[in-house]
Structures are given as structure tokens and as C-alpha cells.
Scaffold this active site. Structure first.
Site, PDB file in Angstrom:
ATOM      1  N   HIS A  40       0.827  -1.197   0.000  1.00  0.00           N
ATOM      2  CA  HIS A  40       0.000   0.000   0.000  1.00  0.00           C
ATOM      3  C   HIS A  40       0.863   1.250   0.000  1.00  0.00           C
ATOM      4  CE1 HIS A  40      -2.857   2.973   1.483  1.00  0.00           C
ATOM      5  NE2 HIS A  40      -3.790   2.186   0.998  1.00  0.00           N
ATOM      6  N   HIS A  64      -7.361   8.877   3.383  1.00  0.00           N
ATOM      7  CA  HIS A  64      -7.473   7.436   3.583  1.00  0.00           C
ATOM      8  C   HIS A  64      -8.813   7.020   4.152  1.00  0.00           C
ATOM      9  CE1 HIS A  64      -2.932   6.713   3.329  1.00  0.00           C
ATOM     10  NE2 HIS A  64      -3.540   6.300   2.245  1.00  0.00           N
ATOM     11  N   ARG A 141       5.450  24.428   8.398  1.00  0.00           N
ATOM     12  CA  ARG A 141       4.216  23.975   7.748  1.00  0.00           C
ATOM     13  C   ARG A 141       4.240  22.454   7.698  1.00  0.00           C
ATOM     14  NH1 ARG A 141      -0.135  22.525   6.731  1.00  0.00           N
ATOM     15  NH2 ARG A 141      -1.414  22.816   4.879  1.00  0.00           N
ATOM     16  N   CYS A 191       5.482  29.216   1.421  1.00  0.00           N
ATOM     17  CA  CYS A 191       4.277  28.402   1.300  1.00  0.00           C
ATOM     18  C   CYS A 191       3.343  29.047   0.284  1.00  0.00           C
ATOM     19  CB  CYS A 191       3.591  28.309   2.655  1.00  0.00           C
ATOM     20  SG  CYS A 191       2.152  27.252   2.631  1.00  0.00           S
ATOM     21  N   TYR A 329      -2.639  22.539  -4.279  1.00  0.00           N
ATOM     22  CA  TYR A 329      -1.749  23.634  -4.663  1.00  0.00           C
ATOM     23  C   TYR A 329      -1.878  23.971  -6.142  1.00  0.00           C
ATOM     24  CZ  TYR A 329       0.051  22.756  -0.026  1.00  0.00           C
ATOM     25  OH  TYR A 329       0.148  22.588   1.328  1.00  0.00           O
TER      26      TYR A 329
HETATM   27  N1  MTE Z   1       7.231  17.625   3.590  1.00  0.00           N
HETATM   28  C1  MTE Z   1       6.647  16.710   4.370  1.00  0.00           C
HETATM   29  N2  MTE Z   1       7.206  15.485   4.461  1.00  0.00           N
HETATM   30  N3  MTE Z   1       5.500  16.970   5.052  1.00  0.00           N
HETATM   31  C2  MTE Z   1       4.889  18.194   4.964  1.00  0.00           C
HETATM   32  O1  MTE Z   1       3.845  18.411   5.604  1.00  0.00           O
HETATM   33  N4  MTE Z   1       4.919  20.431   3.928  1.00  0.00           N
HETATM   34  C3  MTE Z   1       5.306  21.139   2.702  1.00  0.00           C
HETATM   35  C4  MTE Z   1       6.810  21.112   2.523  1.00  0.00           C
HETATM   36  N5  MTE Z   1       7.327  19.772   2.689  1.00  0.00           N
HETATM   37  C5  MTE Z   1       5.469  19.186   4.123  1.00  0.00           C
HETATM   38  C6  MTE Z   1       6.687  18.859   3.464  1.00  0.00           C
HETATM   39  C7  MTE Z   1       4.849  22.515   2.657  1.00  0.00           C
HETATM   40  S1  MTE Z   1       3.255  22.797   2.117  1.00  0.00           S
HETATM   41  C8  MTE Z   1       5.685  23.562   2.948  1.00  0.00           C
HETATM   42  S2  MTE Z   1       5.156  25.165   2.824  1.00  0.00           S
HETATM   43  C9  MTE Z   1       7.078  23.326   3.370  1.00  0.00           C
HETATM   44  O2  MTE Z   1       7.374  21.933   3.508  1.00  0.00           O
HETATM   45  C10 MTE Z   1       7.349  23.993   4.705  1.00  0.00           C
HETATM   46  O3  MTE Z   1       8.683  23.799   5.082  1.00  0.00           O
HETATM   47  P1  MTE Z   1       9.154  24.287   6.524  1.00  0.00           P
HETATM   48  O4  MTE Z   1       8.208  23.706   7.554  1.00  0.00           O
HETATM   49  O5  MTE Z   1      10.548  23.813   6.653  1.00  0.00           O
HETATM   50  O6  MTE Z   1       9.048  25.786   6.522  1.00  0.00           O
HETATM   51 MO    MO Z   2       2.981  25.084   1.927  1.00  0.00          MO
END
Ligand code: MTE
Ligand code: MO
Length: 534
Positions: A40, A64, A141, A191, A329
Site C-alpha cells: 500500500h 485514507h 508547515r 508556502c 496547490y
Molecule cells: N514535507 C513533508 N514530508 N511533510 C509536509 O507536511 N509540507 C510542505 C513542505 N514539505 C510538508 C513537506 C509545505 S506545504 C511547505 S510550505 C514546506 O514543507 C514547509 O517547510 P518548513 O516547515 O521547513 O518551513
Molecule cells: Mo505550503
């Protein structure tokens, strides 16, 4: 099947992620997920729940929670939770582990938007106080919990690279660090939701998503190895891809908690693209919140592509199938609220952005006590004119940024709602000094520019009622206007900022024009209302 055995929760606990036969509880049922995990795509998420109830994880990872998944799960039913451990038919609350229990401590100055998962922005006055945002103040984030990896085990962290033909190559972090040359890149992450609150406030239309103001952006120096080096080592034909004839079109990244996103192969192999597999941030190991021990850094692209806690790279002829790639996005027209997600491309390179992060009002200049005569030897006629009108001293600072490595060439400021303009001063953060090379690294302007402005707001500017006035409750406005009593006379003006990049791209005038229901890419002129009681 009522004949299936009953299990105490203590028994289920023995079947955690590290056991040979991981189990999970869903509702009052117990499942053995041994065979599911490898089959999965969300197997890692399910493993995280092993030894206890899966429901709190699915509450976070909502995609999920659909019938399809429950049907697959039903094949693995092995029994029921013992009546002694149930309250109202479900495992007692204290038996349910908090998925965020291992999340790290956070800096108290960050402005929390949600706590679980952690989403927090950097306050304005700290945001641009330094060119490189300190790690503990860098915006956070997270879509899910923070995967925990012990410091002592971080060099054993494994990254799997999977080519289009299914060939796999596995690297430990230790191997990545020793086999490939390290590179440093100075890059901002932003972001796609940065300034979303400005979009909904200014346009008067709600948006779907976290209400970020200007602080979902930060700037750092990243160190790691080049993605293109690792792909070549894993057997990917980079020169074929450069010629444009590779079937591989996308590089998909997956993180340990199953977040996923992808970038076009073109960016990944661009010798000037600087895409990193990064293990260091501002010369320190990545903090847990920012992807420890390994994350992708895709400079110039929306930060959603810079996948944290990176453990899997898949080369593919299609984009990542995650919701963060195929949905979420993307932007649509201001009238489009029921959308065909597939009709719009995923956000990759970012448009021009700028914001005011600090604003202070000072003294009144040229007030009535000043002499009526201007000193000007060349032109005596000046002395017969009326005195210059009083001006309210104002000082502001902020940032400007553009995607795709395009540099910011100019920041324009208006103190009267956009009728007249002047230029802010760009700080020389990335300029070579005294024969020393620029402290910024990389092939593009991946970093932000900080700007400062000092000037005077003419008295007669304080009157305008502007259409998109900037909200007095904006934190920057609230701080600037703190001295002005709520009661009594006051007149206001709108100060605003916009930036231009080296392709002469600039920002839209109003959020109404670029409003989209997800509130992505809110880049309209940043307007702040300032008032006087004179
Ligand atoms: N990568 C993982 N594994 N999980 C996440 O939730 N969020 C993404 C990205 N990479 C995310 C991720 C989003 S939407 C953003 S804006 C950035 O990581 C934020 O990076 P930061 O928390 O280092 O600022
Ligand atoms: Mo983001």
C-alpha cells in the site's frame, strides 16, 4: 465473525511497527497488517499506527478515510478488542496515542496557526531582522506529525531511489554525505498560502486554508548533495534527459509520514537548478520540524515541493499522485469554485511577492514652527513659495522575492494609496564586499531581498478612503497605529509596497483579481492602513 478471538489492548501493543506482525485497531476490530504495509502506498502511515488504533491517524490523513480503504482493511481482520478495554464500543481515550506526542518543542515567538499538526509563522519584526532566518524562527508547515529519528541513528537513515524501469538503489545518509560533493544554496522557502489572510480580508471573500499573514516565508542557507548527482549514480541517464528524449518526466519525493510531491525532471537535472537533498540548514543539522535528517530543497519553486523527512524518490512519467500535487496547490479563476482539478497545472515556480514586515510612525516634520523660507541659492523664487506641508515620518521594512531564480530589481512604495510612488532601498545582503565574494550561494537568486524605507507621509495624504484600504487589524497596522486613540477624530491613508523582478514581472494591484477559493499565491500589493489624529 463472532467466533474471532478477543484481544486486550496490551496484547495489541506488542504488535507495533517494529514487530514481525504489526496490528492495528479500527473501531473495535483488530487487523494484522503485515501483508498490507508493503503493498500500500500509504503503508508508512499505517505502520505509524501499529500497536494501537489507526483512527487518530486517519483523522489527520483524511484521504485514507474512504470506503475503498476500509474494504481492503477488512481482509486482514483477525479479531476484536476485548470488552474490558472498550468504552461506548471504542477503545478508551487514554488507550489512544496522540500522533503528535513526539513533536518537538517550538520557539514561543512563532505565531501558531494550528498546533496539531504544527503550523506557525514568523512574526514580522523577527522575519526580516536578519537575512538568514534563524532555524528556530523559520516558519513551520506540517501536514501531519513530525517523524522522529534519533540523532545517533540519523546517518543510517535510508533513501531509496527508484528508476522508471523499477530499478532501486538505496543510500544511507552516511553514503550520501561521503560519496557526493556537498553544495550550499541560499534559498527562501515560501508556502503557497503565504498572505492568504490578506487575500480574504482585502477581497472580502473567504478562502479555504490556513489564515497566514506575511510570515509563511523564510530564508536559509542549505547544504546537501545535488539531486542530479544522486540520480546519475543510481543509474539514471541524465544526458538523455537533457536532450529531452527521456520517458522520465517527473521526480516524485515521499517523506516518512507519507507526504508526497513532485517536480519536473527538467528542474531536477538543470545544472543551474541547484536542487538539493539537504541535511543542513544554516550550518546546523536540519531541525526535526524542517525535515531531519534529510529533505529536498527545490529553490525557486513553491515550498510544497521541498519534501521533508525524505526517504523515497521515484522517477516517473507522471506527477506524484498525492493530493498535494494533484489538488490543493493549484489556482483557478476568481469565479471558479467547483473545479476540475486536472484542468490546472500544479504550482511550481513562484510569482513575485513582497510584504511590509515592520512599520513605525515617527515625528511630524516641517511643522509650523519651522522657518517659512527654504534655503536655495540658485533659485530665489523658492523663498516666496509657501512652506512645505507637514509630513509624518514613517519607516518601514520588509521582504521581496520572486520564483525561478529571478532576482528582485526594484521595490516601489506608495504612501497615498497608490497615487504616487517612491523606491525603497534594497539591502546589499548578497553583494560582494571588499573583494570578498557574495555570501549567497547558488546559480539563481533563490533568496529573498530585504528592503528598508524612510520617508514622510504628507499631511494631505491622511484623508483618502481607498477601495482596498488594507485592514486596520492587520498586525503591522495595529502596531503602527497603537498610539492613536480609538475615540475622536482620525484620518487614515494606505501605505503599500510592490516589487518587480528581472523579467519585469510585478504584483497584481488587488487580491480580488487573483482570488481563488484555495487562497493560493496571494501576491497583490501589500496595503497597510496608517492613521493620524491630527
Ligand atoms: N514535507 C513533508 N514530508 N511533510 C509536509 O507536511 N509540507 C510542505 C513542505 N514539505 C510538508 C513537506 C509545505 S506545504 C511547505 S510550505 C514546506 O514543507 C514547509 O517547510 P518548513 O516547515 O521547513 O518551513
Ligand atoms: Mo505550503
Amino acid at each position: 465473525d463472532p467466533d474471532l478471538p478477543r484481544f486486550r489492548i496490551a496484547e495489541v501493543r506488542k504488535h507495533g511497527a517494529d514487530s514481525e506482525h504489526p496490528w492495528v485497531i479500527h473501531g473495535n476490530k483488530v487487523y494484522d497488517i503485515t501483508d498490507w504495509v508493503p503493498a500500500h502506498p500509504g503503508g508508512q502511515v499505517i505502520l505509524r499506527a501499529a500497536g494501537g488504533p489507526i483512527d487518530p491517524y486517519w483523522d489527520i490523513f483524511t484521504i485514507h478515510k474512504n470506503q475503498y480503504v476500509y474494504e481492503i482493511l477488512s481482509q486482514y481482520l483477525i479479531g476484536y478488542v476485548d470488552q474490558a478495554d472498550l468504552v461506548n464500543g471504542k477503545p478508551a481515550q487514554e488507550q489512544i496515542e496522540d500522533p503528535f506526542e513526539n513533536d518537538p518543542e517550538r520557539h514561543p515567538s512563532l505565531i501558531t496557526r494550528t498546533d496539531k499538526p504544527r503550523n506557525a509563522e514568523t512574526p514580522g519584526e523577527l522575519l526580516t531582522a536578519q537575512f538568514l532566518t534563524p532555524n528556530e524562527l523559520f516558519y513551520v508547515r506540517n501536514h501531519m506529525w513530525v517523524p522522529t529519528i534519533q540523532d545517533s541513528k540519523s546517518d543510517d537513515h535510508r533513501l531509496t531511489v527508484e528508476l522508471l524501469d523499477g530499478t532501486m538503489r538505496e543510500y544511507t545518509l552516511r553514503e550520501l554525505k561521503t560519496r557526493f560533493p556537498s553544495r550550499k544554496v541560499t534559498a527562501a522557502l515560501q508556502c503557497s498560502g503565504n498572505r492568504r489572510k490578506h487575500m480574504s480580508d482585502d477581497s472580502g471573500r473567504q478562502t479555504n486554508g490556513l489564515p497566514w499573514t506575511s510570515g509563511a516565508i523564510s530564508n536559509a542557507s542549505w547544504e546537501g548533495v545535488l539531486l542530479s548527482h544522486v540520480l546519475a549514480d543510481a543509474g539514471f541517464d541524465v544526458s538523455e534527459a537533457m536532450s529531452g528524449s527521456s520517458e522520465t518526466q517527473h521526480v516524485q519525493f515521499t517523506g516518512l509520514e507519507a507526504y508526497g510531491a513532485s517536480i519536473p525532471i527538467k528542474k531536477a537535472i538543470d545544472p543551474q537548478g541547484d536542487v538539493l537533498l539537504a541535511y543542513s540548514m544554516n550550518d546546523k543539522p536540519l531541525p526535526p520540524d524542517h525535515g531531519f535528517p534529510l529533505r529536498a530543497i527545490v529553490p525557486g519553486h513553491v515550498a510544497a515541493r521541498s519534501v521533508k523527512w525524505l526517504n523515497h524518490i521515484t522517477l516517473s512519467d507522471e506527477e506524484s499522485t498525492s493530493q498535494w500535487q494533484r489538488k490543493d496547490y493549484k489556482c483557478f479563476g476568481p469565479n471558479q469554485t467547483k473545479v476540475d482539478w486536472d484542468a490546472a497545472p500544479a504550482i511550481q515556480e513562484l510569482p513575485v511577492q513582497s510584504a511590509i514586515t515592520t512599520l513605525k510612525l515617527g515625528e511630524w516634520l516641517n511643522s509650523k514652527t519651522e522657518p517659512n523660507v527654504l534655503k536655495n541659492d540658485q533659485d530665489q523664487t523658492v523663498s516666496s513659495q509657501s512652506p512645505p506641508p507637514p509630513q509624518q515620518e514613517i519607516s518601514m521594512s520588509g521582504y521581496a522575492f520572486s520564483g525561478g531564480g529571478r532576482s528582485i530589481i526594484r521595490v516601489d512604495v506608495s504612501l497615498d494609496g497608490g497615487n504616487s510612488w517612491t523606491q525603497a532601498c534594497l539591502l546589499p545582503d548578497c553583494v560582494s564586499k571588499n573583494g570578498m565574494p557574495s555570501p549567497c550561494q547558488g546559480h539563481g537568486a533563490w533568496y529573498w531581498k530585504r528592503w528598508v524605507f524612510k520617508g514622510g507621509v504628507p499631511l494631505d495624504a491622511f484623508k483618502h478612503k481607498h477601495k482596498h484600504g488594507g485592514r486596520p487589524d492587520d498586525p503591522v497596522a495595529a502596531a503602527a497605529n497603537a498610539k492613536i486613540p480609538d475615540s475622536g477624530q482620525k484620518r487614515c491613508t494606505t501605505v503599500l509596497v510592490k516589487a518587480t523582478d528581472d523579467a519585469y514581472n510585478t504584483q497584481p494591484e488587488s487580491h480580488a483579481a487573483t482570488w481563488n477559493f484555495r487562497g493560493n499565491l496571494a501576491t497583490a500589493w501589500h496595503r497597510v492602513q496608517v492613521c493620524t489624529d491630527c
